[in-house]
Structures are given as structure tokens and as C-alpha cells.
Design a protein around this motif. Sequence first.
Motif, PDB file in Angstrom:
ATOM      1  N   ILE A  84      42.384 -24.751   9.247  1.00  0.00           N
ATOM      2  CA  ILE A  84      41.618 -25.228  10.402  1.00  0.00           C
ATOM      3  C   ILE A  84      40.752 -24.105  10.973  1.00  0.00           C
ATOM      4  O   ILE A  84      39.586 -24.312  11.334  1.00  0.00           O
ATOM      5  CB  ILE A  84      42.569 -25.783  11.480  1.00  0.00           C
ATOM      6  N   PHE A  85      41.322 -22.906  11.049  1.00  0.00           N
ATOM      7  CA  PHE A  85      40.580 -21.728  11.514  1.00  0.00           C
ATOM      8  C   PHE A  85      39.359 -21.495  10.634  1.00  0.00           C
ATOM      9  O   PHE A  85      38.254 -21.245  11.120  1.00  0.00           O
ATOM     10  CB  PHE A  85      41.508 -20.514  11.484  1.00  0.00           C
ATOM     11  N   CYS A  86      39.567 -21.618   9.320  1.00  0.00           N
ATOM     12  CA  CYS A  86      38.502 -21.431   8.343  1.00  0.00           C
ATOM     13  C   CYS A  86      37.386 -22.462   8.558  1.00  0.00           C
ATOM     14  O   CYS A  86      36.200 -22.125   8.551  1.00  0.00           O
ATOM     15  CB  CYS A  86      39.104 -21.564   6.944  1.00  0.00           C
ATOM     16  N   LEU A  87      37.759 -23.723   8.749  1.00  0.00           N
ATOM     17  CA  LEU A  87      36.777 -24.789   8.957  1.00  0.00           C
ATOM     18  C   LEU A  87      35.969 -24.561  10.229  1.00  0.00           C
ATOM     19  O   LEU A  87      34.763 -24.829  10.269  1.00  0.00           O
ATOM     20  CB  LEU A  87      37.483 -26.151   9.022  1.00  0.00           C
ATOM     21  N   SER A  88      36.622 -24.042  11.273  1.00  0.00           N
ATOM     22  CA  SER A  88      35.911 -23.785  12.530  1.00  0.00           C
ATOM     23  C   SER A  88      34.874 -22.682  12.354  1.00  0.00           C
ATOM     24  O   SER A  88      33.753 -22.785  12.876  1.00  0.00           O
ATOM     25  CB  SER A  88      36.892 -23.421  13.640  1.00  0.00           C
ATOM     26  N   VAL A  89      35.222 -21.640  11.600  1.00  0.00           N
ATOM     27  CA  VAL A  89      34.274 -20.533  11.376  1.00  0.00           C
ATOM     28  C   VAL A  89      33.123 -20.978  10.485  1.00  0.00           C
ATOM     29  O   VAL A  89      31.952 -20.668  10.746  1.00  0.00           O
ATOM     30  CB  VAL A  89      34.996 -19.315  10.755  1.00  0.00           C
ATOM     31  N   VAL A  90      33.438 -21.728   9.418  1.00  0.00           N
ATOM     32  CA  VAL A  90      32.392 -22.243   8.522  1.00  0.00           C
ATOM     33  C   VAL A  90      31.432 -23.134   9.294  1.00  0.00           C
ATOM     34  O   VAL A  90      30.207 -23.012   9.177  1.00  0.00           O
ATOM     35  CB  VAL A  90      33.006 -23.025   7.340  1.00  0.00           C
ATOM     36  N   GLY A  91      31.998 -24.046  10.101  1.00  0.00           N
ATOM     37  CA  GLY A  91      31.155 -24.942  10.887  1.00  0.00           C
ATOM     38  C   GLY A  91      30.251 -24.190  11.845  1.00  0.00           C
ATOM     39  O   GLY A  91      29.062 -24.517  11.988  1.00  0.00           O
TER      40      GLY A  91
END
Length: 306
Positions: A84-91
Amino acid sequence: MIITGRLFTALLITAWYSSNIGVLLLNKYLLSNYGFKYPIFLTLCHMLACSIFSCVAISWLKIVPIQAMKSRLQFIKISALGLIFCLSVVGGNISLKYLPVSFNQAVGATTPFFTAVFAYLMTLKLEACLTYITLIPVVTGVIIASGGEPSFHLFGFIVCISATAARALKTVLQGILLSSEGERLNSMNLLMYMAPVAVAFLLPVSLLMEEGVLGITISTARSDPRFLWYLLFNSALAYFVNLANFLVTKHTSALTLQVLGNAKGAVAVVISVMIFKNPVSVTGMLGYSLTVFGVILYSEAKKRSK
């Protein structure tokens, strides 16, 4: 001693501001102005740097004591948080391709709204009525800012909102999944475990969705050596943001960090407009100001309800 302590705290806060705003502006420069249109690979570089520097800082330099994982279930929980952390940074990085930093920060300021929503949906815990009322200007401000944003991009806006929601979801889930005393980790140890999970996820995704990105990165670095230094510095700065965040919280308080964060967004907006010269409307600035005002009220209401 008091003067030295205050000076050290001031230096920490300056480092935190500089790294936060610096990585944001450099992301925008690389993704939008420099022409390196690969936000997933850029995030991969960030997570790789966080993995390496976390191991060095904790295992070798002993900045914080290492906290071992106790069970397979804890690993699964941390992996879910890492994703989830990864998805937030990518987004967040993808949105910077389409939106100016000023509007990106306005949308990002709605994090308290999503945190309150997810906290209720997952725990059914209600806040004081006043706390929810303060969220009205937070959301209203972004709606006004969206209508007055000259560079508004629908896809960029949707991705930015999604990244903000993912960031809030990670915060709420972290409190739920790692709630027991034996599972609770400080932010630096949590980053050390989450970052490699993000790397494992991002590597195949970047290679599949950003075709030829490795070759393009190498050829760009060969033709323009500055690009490599930009990328390396940006990646290292991504880790330093987390380190500075941890140190400021440790030497001040979480509430102080929250107040500084509200001001940081406004500073980032001013600096980004000065650097990138993106058009800003009066309506957009009024909307963003209303959102920041709502966030300040929300923070005060949360503090009084405790």
C-alpha cells in the motif's frame, strides 16, 4: 546546553523541510520538465535506496535498535503495508507528470479526510462531532481549488486522490495490524522491512509497463551525466525524508510534526510556483488556503478530543 539543543532541533527541522520539498520538486523536474516519463521506475529507485540506506543506518550505524520480526503473520502484515505504501508513492509520482506541485499539495492536504473515513470503516470508531465538521473546509477547499486550477488534468487528479487515500489507508492499517506491543515497530524499522517488498513488486511492474526503461535510463545517463546525479541524489533524498521525519518526531513530538507539515505544504507551493512558473489562479489559492485552514482546525479538534 539549551541553546545547543534548540539549535540541533532547528537544524533537524530545516533538514526535514529541505528534504521533503527537495524530493518533491526534483520528482516534478525529472518526470515533467526533464522528460524522464517513468514514475514507476523512479519510485523503484526510491525504494531501492530506502532498502540499502535502512540496512546501513540500522544494522551498521545503529541509529535505532533493530527490531526483529516475530512471526510469519507479522511479515505478511508488513508486506501488505509495504504494498500500500508503494502504491501511494507511485500514485504521487504519476500525478506529478500531469499536475503542478501546487495542486498536488492541495490534494495531498486532504489526507485527514481519508484517514477519518478509513478509521470509521475499519474500526467503527466515531470521532467527536467537531472533528468531522472541521473536515468540511478540507474537502470544500480542494473542490474550489480544482475548479480554479488552470493546469487541471482529470487523470492526474484521480491518481493523486488515489495516492492520498492509499497513504491514509496505510496509516490506519498500520495502527490496526501492528497494534500489539510485540508487533509494534518504529518508523525506521518498518521502512527497512517495507522497502524491499516494494522493490520486489515494482521491479517486474516497471519492466512490463515501462518498456525499455533500463536501456533508456542508461543511454540518458551516458549522454547527460547530470541525469545520473539527479537520479542518485533524488533516490537518496527519498530515504532522508523518512529519516528526518523520524528524528524530528523523536526530538519534538508528533503534534509538532503535524503543524510543521501543514506549513510545509504552503512553503512547497510557493517555491514550486517560483521555480516552475506554473499559472496559479486566485480561486485555486483560496481553495488551497481553505483546505490548509481546515487541516489546522482538524488537528486542533483531534488534540482537544484526546
